[in-house]
Design a protein around this motif. Sequence first.
Motif, mmCIF file in Angstrom:
data_model
loop_
_atom_site.group_PDB
_atom_site.id
_atom_site.type_symbol
_atom_site.label_atom_id
_atom_site.label_comp_id
_atom_site.label_asym_id
_atom_site.label_seq_id
_atom_site.Cartn_x
_atom_site.Cartn_y
_atom_site.Cartn_z
ATOM 1 N N VAL A 173 7.718 74.599 -43.800
ATOM 2 C CA VAL A 173 6.058 74.613 -44.153
ATOM 3 C C VAL A 173 5.038 73.895 -42.657
ATOM 4 N N GLY A 174 4.077 75.164 -42.222
ATOM 5 C CA GLY A 174 3.523 74.423 -41.264
ATOM 6 C C GLY A 174 4.198 74.694 -39.738
ATOM 7 N N ASP A 175 5.328 75.841 -39.639
ATOM 8 C CA ASP A 175 6.417 76.453 -38.448
ATOM 9 C C ASP A 175 5.133 78.214 -38.447
ATOM 10 N N LEU A 176 4.472 77.784 -37.687
ATOM 11 C CA LEU A 176 3.998 78.854 -36.561
ATOM 12 C C LEU A 176 4.692 78.888 -35.541
ATOM 13 N N VAL A 177 6.315 79.013 -35.445
ATOM 14 C CA VAL A 177 5.894 78.731 -33.839
ATOM 15 C C VAL A 177 6.163 79.998 -33.470
ATOM 16 N N SER A 178 6.221 81.416 -34.427
ATOM 17 C CA SER A 178 6.633 82.625 -33.914
ATOM 18 C C SER A 178 5.737 83.441 -33.212
ATOM 19 N N CYS A 218 -0.830 70.930 -40.072
ATOM 20 C CA CYS A 218 -1.831 72.039 -40.769
ATOM 21 C C CYS A 218 -0.575 73.119 -42.066
ATOM 22 N N ALA A 219 -0.779 73.869 -43.220
ATOM 23 C CA ALA A 219 -0.572 74.499 -43.339
ATOM 24 C C ALA A 219 -1.394 74.857 -44.344
ATOM 25 N N GLY A 220 -1.430 76.961 -43.842
ATOM 26 C CA GLY A 220 -2.167 77.121 -44.381
ATOM 27 C C GLY A 220 -2.170 78.953 -43.180
ATOM 28 N N ASN A 221 -2.427 79.784 -44.035
ATOM 29 C CA ASN A 221 -2.576 81.403 -42.811
ATOM 30 C C ASN A 221 -3.248 81.364 -41.626
ATOM 31 N N VAL A 237 -7.345 79.494 -47.385
ATOM 32 C CA VAL A 237 -6.905 77.980 -47.613
ATOM 33 C C VAL A 237 -5.952 77.038 -47.312
ATOM 34 N N GLY A 238 -5.916 76.391 -47.320
ATOM 35 C CA GLY A 238 -4.268 75.311 -46.865
ATOM 36 C C GLY A 238 -4.788 73.923 -46.757
ATOM 37 N N LEU A 239 -3.864 73.814 -46.486
ATOM 38 C CA LEU A 239 -4.012 71.925 -45.873
ATOM 39 C C LEU A 239 -4.261 71.423 -44.193
ATOM 40 N N SER A 240 -5.018 70.922 -43.874
ATOM 41 C CA SER A 240 -4.918 70.320 -42.185
ATOM 42 C C SER A 240 -5.117 69.022 -41.891
ATOM 43 N N ARG A 241 -4.815 68.429 -41.372
ATOM 44 C CA ARG A 241 -4.548 67.190 -40.676
ATOM 45 C C ARG A 241 -3.606 66.232 -41.457
ATOM 46 N N ILE A 242 -2.465 66.784 -41.872
ATOM 47 C CA ILE A 242 -2.120 66.092 -42.945
ATOM 48 C C ILE A 242 -0.732 64.498 -42.127
ATOM 49 N N ALA A 243 -1.448 63.519 -43.275
ATOM 50 C CA ALA A 243 -0.660 62.555 -42.172
ATOM 51 C C ALA A 243 1.003 63.091 -42.250
ATOM 52 N N ALA A 244 1.253 62.016 -41.176
ATOM 53 C CA ALA A 244 2.784 62.307 -40.326
ATOM 54 C C ALA A 244 3.319 60.891 -40.956
ATOM 55 N N GLY A 270 1.677 73.468 -52.425
ATOM 56 C CA GLY A 270 -0.085 73.475 -52.916
ATOM 57 C C GLY A 270 -0.072 74.302 -52.299
ATOM 58 N N VAL A 271 -0.241 74.647 -51.207
ATOM 59 C CA VAL A 271 -0.619 76.152 -51.014
ATOM 60 C C VAL A 271 -0.510 77.627 -51.585
#
Length: 444
Positions: free
Chosen positions: A89-94, A248-251, A380-387, A361-362
């Motif tokens: 989740v939130g893995d945009l490494v590529s 964040c998570a979402g395209n 759509v998606g999530l941002s500012r996710i607390a750590a 949820g996404v």
Amino acid sequence: MLIQDIIRRKRDAEPLDADAIHTFMRGVADGSVGDAQIGAFAMAVVLNGMNREEAIALTEATRDSGQVLRWHDLGLDGPVLDKHSTGGVGDLVSLVLGPWIAACGGHVPMISGRGLGHTGGTLDKLEAIPGYNVTPDDDLFRQLVKNVGVAIIGQTGTLAPADKRLYGVRDVTATVESLPLIVASILGKKLACGLDTLVMDVKVGNGAFMPTAEASRELAEAIVAIGSGAGTPTSVLLTDMNQPLADCAGNALEVHEALRLLRGEGRDSRLYQVTHALATEMLVQAGLATNADDAAMRLEKALASGEALERFSRMVHGLGGPSDLAERAEHYLAPAPFTTDVVAPRAGTVNAIDTRALGLGVVELGGGRRNAGDAIDHRVGLSRIAALGQRVEPGQPLLRLHAASQADAEAVTRQLGAAFTLGEAGSVTPAAPIHATLRKEDLS
């Protein structure tokens, strides 16, 4: 050799030689082996396993079941290398790693996939960019790999076709959970890209593909041994997925975050640390850097000069996207119509995050698929996710929710809020982003 004899031998826990395995997988690819036989073979492997030699042969047979890309005729000026992740989740490494490596002299023919379950897919993220074509013809793909250094596309029907058919049968016959079958599926497709070297990112934690840390470690060790045994130097980083990798998570949101990293921002993030570690391993393993310090210097230069961002922009434009995405991302990446915050019900420190619940949820918001043919809402998606370890006060946001409508947002608010466990400060120490690095010489 009769197919039923191959199945019988594996049913009786007899080892199969490479010829038998290649014969079976050729039949899977050309259709001469039926679905019932594929299911019987897969179940026999699940029940009786495979030794290392069989697993290597299965991986090679998967790789060789279709087109294997060759690059020598293009006169490339650097090695061909790639990375693959087990997903999270939130893995945009590529999105960052491919152009970053290209800016350091590598050539990255990255064949990526779509979202699966709670995990996001690289292709879905890229399709948030208007015009981006994930299925170019072979000539364009090869030319981009040569001239830009990177092209991220989807799997074609000519690469490892036996895997697609075998996986389809496994999915409906309760035979997905088998280490040799999983590894052959992962590596068969990657090695068909004609790589000089491969680095894998295997996730560990509650948002990972594998259910336990021990299972993730076992998968990582198998990938190193089998990939290297099949002739491609392979190493694995075990990385943490007990919280989203990015905040964040979402395209479309993740494309924005990729651009931020490629501009040289966000260097204190877990996402940057994992991407940098993978890039370092790739450069050293491929001989593009002499050691980790040399790799760090080259990576810093690629970011600071703007070359990594330029490679991303050229790839996007070469595959049909806008030439000025980096400069006008807000224009091209449409925002969600409705945003709201999911807030903390009380004061406390974030001591646990159900990462899988955030990913689901996404999906519920429309940013992923419940069924294979579902359309995706890239906004759509999530941002500012607390750590993990972050202190929050009552009413302070745990995350920002980006939805198509207020009703969609309200439908997932409770689920997303429940994904965070609040407690006392200091009761949990977040895991390091990198758990371990495994190479062939590390295996007993």
